[in-house]
Scaffold this motif. Sequence first.
Motif, PDB file in Angstrom:
ATOM      1  N   ALA A   1      59.783  52.882  54.647  1.00 37.82           N
ATOM      2  CA  ALA A   1      59.430  54.145  53.028  1.00 37.82           C
ATOM      3  C   ALA A   1      60.792  53.921  52.506  1.00 37.82           C
ATOM      4  CB  ALA A   1      59.529  55.115  54.698  1.00 37.82           C
ATOM      5  N   TYR A   2      60.078  53.957  50.819  1.00 34.72           N
ATOM      6  CA  TYR A   2      60.935  54.118  49.974  1.00 34.72           C
ATOM      7  C   TYR A   2      61.147  55.224  49.863  1.00 34.72           C
ATOM      8  CZ  TYR A   2      62.372  49.090  49.124  1.00 34.72           C
ATOM      9  OH  TYR A   2      62.846  48.584  49.480  1.00 34.72           O
ATOM     10  N   GLY A   3      61.767  56.269  49.357  1.00 29.42           N
ATOM     11  CA  GLY A   3      61.325  57.339  49.157  1.00 29.42           C
ATOM     12  C   GLY A   3      62.684  58.433  47.784  1.00 29.42           C
ATOM     13  N   ALA A   4      62.094  59.887  47.486  1.00 30.24           N
ATOM     14  CA  ALA A   4      62.803  60.151  45.886  1.00 30.24           C
ATOM     15  C   ALA A   4      62.453  61.463  46.653  1.00 30.24           C
ATOM     16  CB  ALA A   4      62.519  59.424  44.614  1.00 30.24           C
ATOM     17  N   ILE A   5      63.537  62.066  46.414  1.00 30.85           N
ATOM     18  CA  ILE A   5      62.889  64.057  46.425  1.00 30.85           C
ATOM     19  C   ILE A   5      63.808  64.700  45.485  1.00 30.85           C
ATOM     20  CG2 ILE A   5      65.626  64.035  47.692  1.00 30.85           C
ATOM     21  CD1 ILE A   5      61.883  65.825  48.318  1.00 30.85           C
ATOM     22  N   SER A   6      62.811  65.414  44.701  1.00 27.32           N
ATOM     23  CA  SER A   6      63.859  66.392  44.187  1.00 27.32           C
ATOM     24  C   SER A   6      64.247  67.625  44.066  1.00 27.32           C
ATOM     25  CB  SER A   6      62.521  66.743  42.735  1.00 27.32           C
ATOM     26  OG  SER A   6      62.812  67.175  41.339  1.00 27.32           O
ATOM     27  N   PRO A   7      65.176  68.344  44.678  1.00 28.09           N
ATOM     28  CA  PRO A   7      65.612  68.906  45.354  1.00 28.09           C
ATOM     29  C   PRO A   7      65.996  70.702  44.393  1.00 28.09           C
ATOM     30  CG  PRO A   7      67.846  67.443  45.215  1.00 28.09           C
ATOM     31  CD  PRO A   7      66.411  67.365  44.588  1.00 28.09           C
ATOM     32  N   ALA A   8      65.688  70.699  43.103  1.00 31.92           N
ATOM     33  CA  ALA A   8      65.296  71.688  42.187  1.00 31.92           C
ATOM     34  C   ALA A   8      64.054  72.184  42.217  1.00 31.92           C
ATOM     35  CB  ALA A   8      65.194  71.087  40.627  1.00 31.92           C
ATOM     36  N   ASP A   9      62.636  71.138  42.805  1.00 32.90           N
ATOM     37  CA  ASP A   9      60.860  72.187  43.142  1.00 32.90           C
ATOM     38  C   ASP A   9      60.700  71.196  44.331  1.00 32.90           C
ATOM     39  OD1 ASP A   9      61.121  69.162  42.779  1.00 32.90           O
ATOM     40  OD2 ASP A   9      59.550  70.043  40.378  1.00 32.90           O
ATOM     41  N   GLY A  10      61.274  70.876  45.258  1.00 29.30           N
ATOM     42  CA  GLY A  10      60.725  70.457  46.105  1.00 29.30           C
ATOM     43  C   GLY A  10      59.771  68.711  46.253  1.00 29.30           C
ATOM     44  N   ARG A  11      59.623  68.110  44.930  1.00 29.57           N
ATOM     45  CA  ARG A  11      58.050  67.122  44.807  1.00 29.57           C
ATOM     46  C   ARG A  11      59.123  66.050  45.440  1.00 29.57           C
ATOM     47  NH1 ARG A  11      55.275  67.700  39.970  1.00 29.57           N
ATOM     48  NH2 ARG A  11      54.513  64.675  40.107  1.00 29.57           N
ATOM     49  N   PHE A  12      58.444  65.167  46.655  1.00 33.39           N
ATOM     50  CA  PHE A  12      59.035  64.309  46.856  1.00 33.39           C
ATOM     51  C   PHE A  12      57.802  63.308  46.456  1.00 33.39           C
ATOM     52  CE2 PHE A  12      58.147  62.124  51.304  1.00 33.39           C
ATOM     53  CZ  PHE A  12      59.167  61.357  51.645  1.00 33.39           C
ATOM     54  N   ASP A  13      58.502  61.779  46.674  1.00 34.75           N
ATOM     55  CA  ASP A  13      57.137  60.464  46.287  1.00 34.75           C
ATOM     56  C   ASP A  13      58.199  59.530  46.965  1.00 34.75           C
ATOM     57  OD1 ASP A  13      56.338  61.739  43.061  1.00 34.75           O
ATOM     58  OD2 ASP A  13      58.490  61.810  42.727  1.00 34.75           O
ATOM     59  N   SER A  14      57.039  58.889  47.673  1.00 38.37           N
ATOM     60  CA  SER A  14      56.947  57.807  48.336  1.00 38.37           C
ATOM     61  C   SER A  14      56.147  56.866  48.402  1.00 38.37           C
ATOM     62  CB  SER A  14      57.297  57.842  50.353  1.00 38.37           C
ATOM     63  OG  SER A  14      55.434  58.705  50.208  1.00 38.37           O
ATOM     64  N   LEU A  15      56.768  55.400  49.129  1.00 36.38           N
ATOM     65  CA  LEU A  15      55.808  53.981  49.129  1.00 36.38           C
ATOM     66  C   LEU A  15      56.355  53.802  50.188  1.00 36.38           C
ATOM     67  CD1 LEU A  15      55.599  52.116  45.791  1.00 36.38           C
ATOM     68  CD2 LEU A  15      54.381  53.100  46.666  1.00 36.38           C
ATOM     69  N   ILE A  16      55.475  53.376  50.605  1.00 36.11           N
ATOM     70  CA  ILE A  16      55.895  51.914  52.077  1.00 36.11           C
ATOM     71  C   ILE A  16      55.238  50.455  51.147  1.00 36.11           C
ATOM     72  CG2 ILE A  16      54.746  51.794  53.860  1.00 36.11           C
ATOM     73  CD1 ILE A  16      53.482  54.408  54.422  1.00 36.11           C
ATOM     74  N   LEU A  17      56.354  50.113  51.596  1.00 40.44           N
ATOM     75  CA  LEU A  17      56.917  48.694  51.435  1.00 40.44           C
ATOM     76  C   LEU A  17      57.583  47.738  52.953  1.00 40.44           C
ATOM     77  CD1 LEU A  17      58.175  49.767  47.939  1.00 40.44           C
ATOM     78  CD2 LEU A  17      56.377  48.240  47.773  1.00 40.44           C
ATOM     79  N   PRO A  18      56.798  46.474  52.461  1.00 43.64           N
ATOM     80  CA  PRO A  18      57.553  45.220  53.738  1.00 43.64           C
ATOM     81  C   PRO A  18      58.551  45.429  53.957  1.00 43.64           C
ATOM     82  CG  PRO A  18      56.088  43.993  52.236  1.00 43.64           C
ATOM     83  CD  PRO A  18      55.958  45.830  51.534  1.00 43.64           C
ATOM     84  N   GLN A  19      59.608  45.286  52.789  1.00 47.68           N
ATOM     85  CA  GLN A  19      61.084  44.984  52.703  1.00 47.68           C
ATOM     86  C   GLN A  19      61.812  45.998  52.884  1.00 47.68           C
ATOM     87  OE1 GLN A  19      60.536  41.051  50.944  1.00 47.68           O
ATOM     88  NE2 GLN A  19      60.318  40.448  52.860  1.00 47.68           N
ATOM     89  N   VAL A  20      63.230  45.669  52.377  1.00 46.10           N
ATOM     90  CA  VAL A  20      64.764  46.385  51.185  1.00 46.10           C
ATOM     91  C   VAL A  20      64.219  45.549  50.664  1.00 46.10           C
ATOM     92  CG1 VAL A  20      64.628  49.117  52.452  1.00 46.10           C
ATOM     93  CG2 VAL A  20      65.512  46.738  53.699  1.00 46.10           C
ATOM     94  N   ASN A  21      64.728  45.314  49.071  1.00 44.74           N
ATOM     95  CA  ASN A  21      65.320  44.406  48.306  1.00 44.74           C
ATOM     96  C   ASN A  21      65.054  44.824  46.953  1.00 44.74           C
ATOM     97  OD1 ASN A  21      62.960  43.858  47.431  1.00 44.74           O
ATOM     98  ND2 ASN A  21      62.469  41.407  49.411  1.00 44.74           N
ATOM     99  N   GLY A  22      65.885  44.102  45.970  1.00 44.69           N
ATOM    100  CA  GLY A  22      65.394  44.428  44.846  1.00 44.69           C
ATOM    101  C   GLY A  22      63.522  44.059  44.322  1.00 44.69           C
ATOM    102  N   LYS A  23      63.271  43.489  44.056  1.00 44.63           N
ATOM    103  CA  LYS A  23      61.890  43.864  44.121  1.00 44.63           C
ATOM    104  C   LYS A  23      61.381  44.509  44.852  1.00 44.63           C
ATOM    105  CE  LYS A  23      57.735  40.612  44.354  1.00 44.63           C
ATOM    106  NZ  LYS A  23      57.254  39.104  44.941  1.00 44.63           N
ATOM    107  N   CYS A  24      61.006  44.850  45.863  1.00 41.47           N
ATOM    108  CA  CYS A  24      60.395  46.406  45.997  1.00 41.47           C
ATOM    109  C   CYS A  24      61.001  47.324  45.825  1.00 41.47           C
ATOM    110  CB  CYS A  24      60.937  46.683  47.733  1.00 41.47           C
ATOM    111  SG  CYS A  24      60.063  44.972  49.091  1.00 41.47           S
ATOM    112  N   MET A  25      62.268  48.004  45.881  1.00 43.33           N
ATOM    113  CA  MET A  25      62.781  48.563  44.546  1.00 43.33           C
ATOM    114  C   MET A  25      62.471  49.252  43.858  1.00 43.33           C
ATOM    115  SD  MET A  25      65.331  51.094  45.312  1.00 43.33           S
ATOM    116  CE  MET A  25      66.317  52.321  44.034  1.00 43.33           C
ATOM    117  N   GLN A  26      62.222  47.410  42.483  1.00 43.80           N
ATOM    118  CA  GLN A  26      61.873  47.507  42.058  1.00 43.80           C
ATOM    119  C   GLN A  26      60.607  48.558  41.442  1.00 43.80           C
ATOM    120  OE1 GLN A  26      63.431  46.446  37.844  1.00 43.80           O
ATOM    121  NE2 GLN A  26      62.143  47.942  37.895  1.00 43.80           N
ATOM    122  N   LEU A  27      59.425  47.724  42.110  1.00 48.98           N
ATOM    123  CA  LEU A  27      58.743  48.271  42.938  1.00 48.98           C
ATOM    124  C   LEU A  27      58.522  50.249  42.766  1.00 48.98           C
ATOM    125  CD1 LEU A  27      57.006  45.764  45.083  1.00 48.98           C
ATOM    126  CD2 LEU A  27      55.781  46.670  42.422  1.00 48.98           C
TER     127      LEU A  27
END
Length: 185
Positions: free
Chosen positions: A54-80
Motif C-alpha cells: 500500500a502506498y499512502g500519502a496523508i495531508s495532516p492539515a485537513d486529513g485527506r488520505f490518498d492510497s494505491l495498492i501496487l504489487p511492488q515497492v520500486n521507482g516504477k510503482c512510486m512514479q505511478l
Amino acid sequence: MAEERTRFAVARPLRLMFQDEARFGRISDVRHCWQKKPHRPVVKAMVTQQYVYAYGAISPADGRFDSLILPQVNGKCMQLFLDEVARRYPDENIVMVLDGAGWHKSPFQLADNLRLILLPPYAPELNPQEHVWDELREKYFHNRAFDSLEALEAHLEQGLAQLENQPGKMQSLTGWEWIINSIYK
C-alpha cells in the motif's frame, strides 16, 4: 514551507503531504484477544510469503488520505503513485515529504504541481503516515489470515477506502502541532 512555495511555477494553494509504503501479506498479525471463561480464543495463523504493498500519502492539515495498492515497492510503482496524487489535486501545489527509501531517490518525472522533500535518515517518527499504517493494521488486520492474495487485497482496499473517507479521524492521528505550525507560518 514559505521557501517551497517559491519553487512552483504557478501560484496555487499549497498542500503538505507525508508519504510512505507498507507491506501487507497473508501472514497473520497475531495479537492478544479476550474470550469469556472457560473458553480460549482461537486465532487462525499462517506463514505464507505473498504480499501486496500500500502506498499512502496523508495531508495532516485537513486529513485527506490518498492510497494505491501496487504489487511492488520500486521507482516504477512510486512514479505511478506520484502521478496519481498529482492528478487528484490539479488546482493545488503539493509538497510531499518522503523517507529515505532507495526508490525515493529515483529520477522521477514530477508533475508541475508536485515537489519532493526527503526526511532525515532513520527518522520514521517524523512521518505521520506511519500512524495511518498503525491504525490500519490495528483496526483491520490483527488476528486475520487470508485464503488468497486476492482476499487480502480486497480487505486492504476496503480498509484503505474507510480511512480515506474519515478525514477527521486522519487529521486527529496526523495533525501534529509542528506540522500544522509549519503550514501556517
